[in-house]
Design a protein around this motif. Structure first.
Motif, PDB file in Angstrom:
ATOM      1  N   VAL A 156      -1.789  12.917   4.867  1.00  0.00           N
ATOM      2  CA  VAL A 156      -0.644  12.774   3.956  1.00  0.00           C
ATOM      3  C   VAL A 156      -0.928  13.358   2.574  1.00  0.00           C
ATOM      4  CG1 VAL A 156       0.362  10.807   5.170  1.00  0.00           C
ATOM      5  CG2 VAL A 156      -1.295  10.393   3.327  1.00  0.00           C
ATOM      6  N   GLU A 157      -2.125  13.938   2.402  1.00  0.00           N
ATOM      7  CA  GLU A 157      -2.514  14.573   1.131  1.00  0.00           C
ATOM      8  C   GLU A 157      -2.268  13.647  -0.051  1.00  0.00           C
ATOM      9  OE1 GLU A 157      -4.068  17.488   0.746  1.00  0.00           O
ATOM     10  OE2 GLU A 157      -3.908  18.224   2.803  1.00  0.00           O
ATOM     11  N   ASP A 158      -2.760  12.398   0.064  1.00  0.00           N
ATOM     12  CA  ASP A 158      -2.524  11.423  -0.988  1.00  0.00           C
ATOM     13  C   ASP A 158      -3.674  10.419  -1.016  1.00  0.00           C
ATOM     14  OD1 ASP A 158      -1.211  10.120  -3.048  1.00  0.00           O
ATOM     15  OD2 ASP A 158       0.472   9.416  -1.815  1.00  0.00           O
ATOM     16  N   ILE A 159      -3.854   9.792  -2.164  1.00  0.00           N
ATOM     17  CA  ILE A 159      -4.801   8.695  -2.306  1.00  0.00           C
ATOM     18  C   ILE A 159      -4.021   7.416  -2.042  1.00  0.00           C
ATOM     19  CG2 ILE A 159      -6.302   7.442  -3.895  1.00  0.00           C
ATOM     20  CD1 ILE A 159      -6.686  10.182  -5.361  1.00  0.00           C
ATOM     21  N   LEU A 160      -4.479   6.640  -1.067  1.00  0.00           N
ATOM     22  CA  LEU A 160      -3.761   5.426  -0.667  1.00  0.00           C
ATOM     23  C   LEU A 160      -4.570   4.184  -0.984  1.00  0.00           C
ATOM     24  CD1 LEU A 160      -2.290   6.444   2.808  1.00  0.00           C
ATOM     25  CD2 LEU A 160      -1.250   6.650   0.545  1.00  0.00           C
ATOM     26  N   LEU A 161      -3.853   3.110  -1.226  1.00  0.00           N
ATOM     27  CA  LEU A 161      -4.427   1.787  -1.417  1.00  0.00           C
ATOM     28  C   LEU A 161      -4.195   1.036  -0.113  1.00  0.00           C
ATOM     29  CD1 LEU A 161      -5.800   0.260  -3.714  1.00  0.00           C
ATOM     30  CD2 LEU A 161      -3.541  -0.463  -4.490  1.00  0.00           C
ATOM     31  N   GLU A 162      -5.288   0.610   0.521  1.00  0.00           N
ATOM     32  CA  GLU A 162      -5.200   0.034   1.864  1.00  0.00           C
ATOM     33  C   GLU A 162      -6.105  -1.183   1.999  1.00  0.00           C
ATOM     34  OE1 GLU A 162      -6.041   2.925   4.980  1.00  0.00           O
ATOM     35  OE2 GLU A 162      -5.727   4.538   3.539  1.00  0.00           O
ATOM     36  N   ILE A 163      -5.824  -1.994   3.016  1.00  0.00           N
ATOM     37  CA  ILE A 163      -6.791  -3.010   3.407  1.00  0.00           C
ATOM     38  C   ILE A 163      -7.951  -2.289   4.094  1.00  0.00           C
ATOM     39  CG2 ILE A 163      -5.135  -4.916   3.613  1.00  0.00           C
ATOM     40  CD1 ILE A 163      -5.139  -4.444   6.672  1.00  0.00           C
ATOM     41  N   PRO A 164      -9.159  -2.865   4.066  1.00  0.00           N
ATOM     42  CA  PRO A 164     -10.253  -2.268   4.828  1.00  0.00           C
ATOM     43  C   PRO A 164      -9.865  -2.216   6.303  1.00  0.00           C
ATOM     44  CG  PRO A 164     -11.062  -3.966   3.342  1.00  0.00           C
ATOM     45  CD  PRO A 164      -9.569  -4.050   3.326  1.00  0.00           C
ATOM     46  N   ALA A 165     -10.225  -1.129   6.966  1.00  0.00           N
ATOM     47  CA  ALA A 165      -9.810  -0.956   8.361  1.00  0.00           C
ATOM     48  C   ALA A 165     -10.712   0.055   9.040  1.00  0.00           C
ATOM     49  CB  ALA A 165      -8.361  -0.480   8.411  1.00  0.00           C
ATOM     50  N   GLY A 166     -10.649   0.069  10.361  1.00  0.00           N
ATOM     51  CA  GLY A 166     -11.411   1.059  11.096  1.00  0.00           C
ATOM     52  C   GLY A 166     -11.151   1.000  12.582  1.00  0.00           C
ATOM     53  N   LYS A 167     -11.642   2.031  13.240  1.00  0.00           N
ATOM     54  CA  LYS A 167     -11.470   2.218  14.677  1.00  0.00           C
ATOM     55  C   LYS A 167     -12.438   1.324  15.442  1.00  0.00           C
ATOM     56  CE  LYS A 167     -13.150   6.054  16.479  1.00  0.00           C
ATOM     57  NZ  LYS A 167     -14.121   5.817  17.519  1.00  0.00           N
ATOM     58  N   ILE A 168     -11.927   0.737  16.512  1.00  0.00           N
ATOM     59  CA  ILE A 168     -12.758  -0.073  17.401  1.00  0.00           C
ATOM     60  C   ILE A 168     -13.616   0.864  18.243  1.00  0.00           C
ATOM     61  CG2 ILE A 168     -12.731  -1.732  19.310  1.00  0.00           C
ATOM     62  CD1 ILE A 168      -9.963  -2.668  18.226  1.00  0.00           C
ATOM     63  N   GLU A 169     -14.905   0.598  18.272  1.00  0.00           N
ATOM     64  CA  GLU A 169     -15.832   1.400  19.070  1.00  0.00           C
ATOM     65  C   GLU A 169     -15.753   0.977  20.544  1.00  0.00           C
ATOM     66  OE1 GLU A 169     -17.375   3.979  17.872  1.00  0.00           O
ATOM     67  OE2 GLU A 169     -16.762   3.572  15.814  1.00  0.00           O
ATOM     68  N   PRO A 170     -16.182   1.846  21.460  1.00  0.00           N
ATOM     69  CA  PRO A 170     -16.137   1.485  22.885  1.00  0.00           C
ATOM     70  C   PRO A 170     -16.862   0.154  23.158  1.00  0.00           C
ATOM     71  CG  PRO A 170     -16.683   3.800  22.633  1.00  0.00           C
ATOM     72  CD  PRO A 170     -16.699   3.197  21.249  1.00  0.00           C
ATOM     73  N   LYS A 171     -16.220  -0.719  23.893  1.00  0.00           N
ATOM     74  CA  LYS A 171     -16.723  -2.034  24.301  1.00  0.00           C
ATOM     75  C   LYS A 171     -16.925  -3.002  23.134  1.00  0.00           C
ATOM     76  CE  LYS A 171     -18.781  -0.249  28.492  1.00  0.00           C
ATOM     77  NZ  LYS A 171     -19.928  -0.117  29.353  1.00  0.00           N
ATOM     78  N   GLU A 172     -16.427  -2.673  21.946  1.00  0.00           N
ATOM     79  CA  GLU A 172     -16.560  -3.545  20.780  1.00  0.00           C
ATOM     80  C   GLU A 172     -15.367  -4.500  20.726  1.00  0.00           C
ATOM     81  OE1 GLU A 172     -17.762  -2.899  16.152  1.00  0.00           O
ATOM     82  OE2 GLU A 172     -16.128  -1.635  16.892  1.00  0.00           O
TER      83      GLU A 172
END
Length: 179
Positions: free
Chosen positions: A66-82
């Motif tokens: 989105v070519e922007d600086i965003l304010l977000e909650i901490p987040a991330g992708k779930i790893e395999p089997k996690e």
């Protein structure tokens, strides 16, 4: 009347580190055929960390799509089997440095079910202990603390634009505003 579509053919178009893309040929209920472009995602978590003085911890980072600086909650992708809650604990510490022994699941939702199977699990983290952030090598993150009122105002004036963050803050506000 049935609304389900039967998959007749599945063609893999792209396999990547974060997403895969496929095109499905489906049979519609009226026996016609159509194509569905589908982005496969392993799922993600978002964490709404709340400090002892009731501040929400957010992260600020540049998002290339989105070519922007965003304010977000901490987040991330779930790893395999996690497990999602383990991912939540990991991402909280990686992105903010904060740790906690427990997280509470608030909700889960599909981000864009019109073309993706991504699901995000939202967790509440309290009883935080400060530590040292250790973001991924390709992440440049600033940690920001806001009161719930400040966060709600930033949503209202369009300074918080990220859907998972808006959903998490509104859910937290609705669940805890009368406590």
């Amino acid at each position: 009347m049935t609304m389900e579509e039967k998959t007749m053919k599945c063609e893999r178009v792209y396999e990547g580190r974060i997403i895969n893309v496929r095109v499905d040929t489906v049979e519609l209920p009226d026996k016609k055929y159509s194509k569905r472009e589908i982005v496969e995602h392993p799922g993600a978590v978002g964490i709404i960390p709340i400090t002892s003085d009731k501040k929400i911890i957010l992260v600020k980072q540049f998002r290339k799509p989105v070519e922007d600086i965003l304010l977000e909650i901490p987040a991330g992708k779930i790893e395999p089997k996690e497990e999602p809650y383990i991912c939540a604990l990991r991402e909280l510490e990686e992105e903010t440095g904060f740790k906690t022994d427990t997280v509470e699941k608030l909700l889960e939702f599909y981000t864009t079910p019109g073309f993706s199977n991504e699901i995000i699990h939202i967790y509440l983290a309290e009883n935080l202990k400060e530590g040292i952030a250790n973001p991924d090598e390709d992440e440049n993150i600033d940690v920001v603390e806001l009161s719930i009122e400040e966060a709600m105002e930033k949503i209202n004036i369009g300074e918080i634009k990220d859907a998972k963050t808006i959903i998490a803050i509104l859910t937290y506000f609705n669940l805890y505003k009368y406590k």
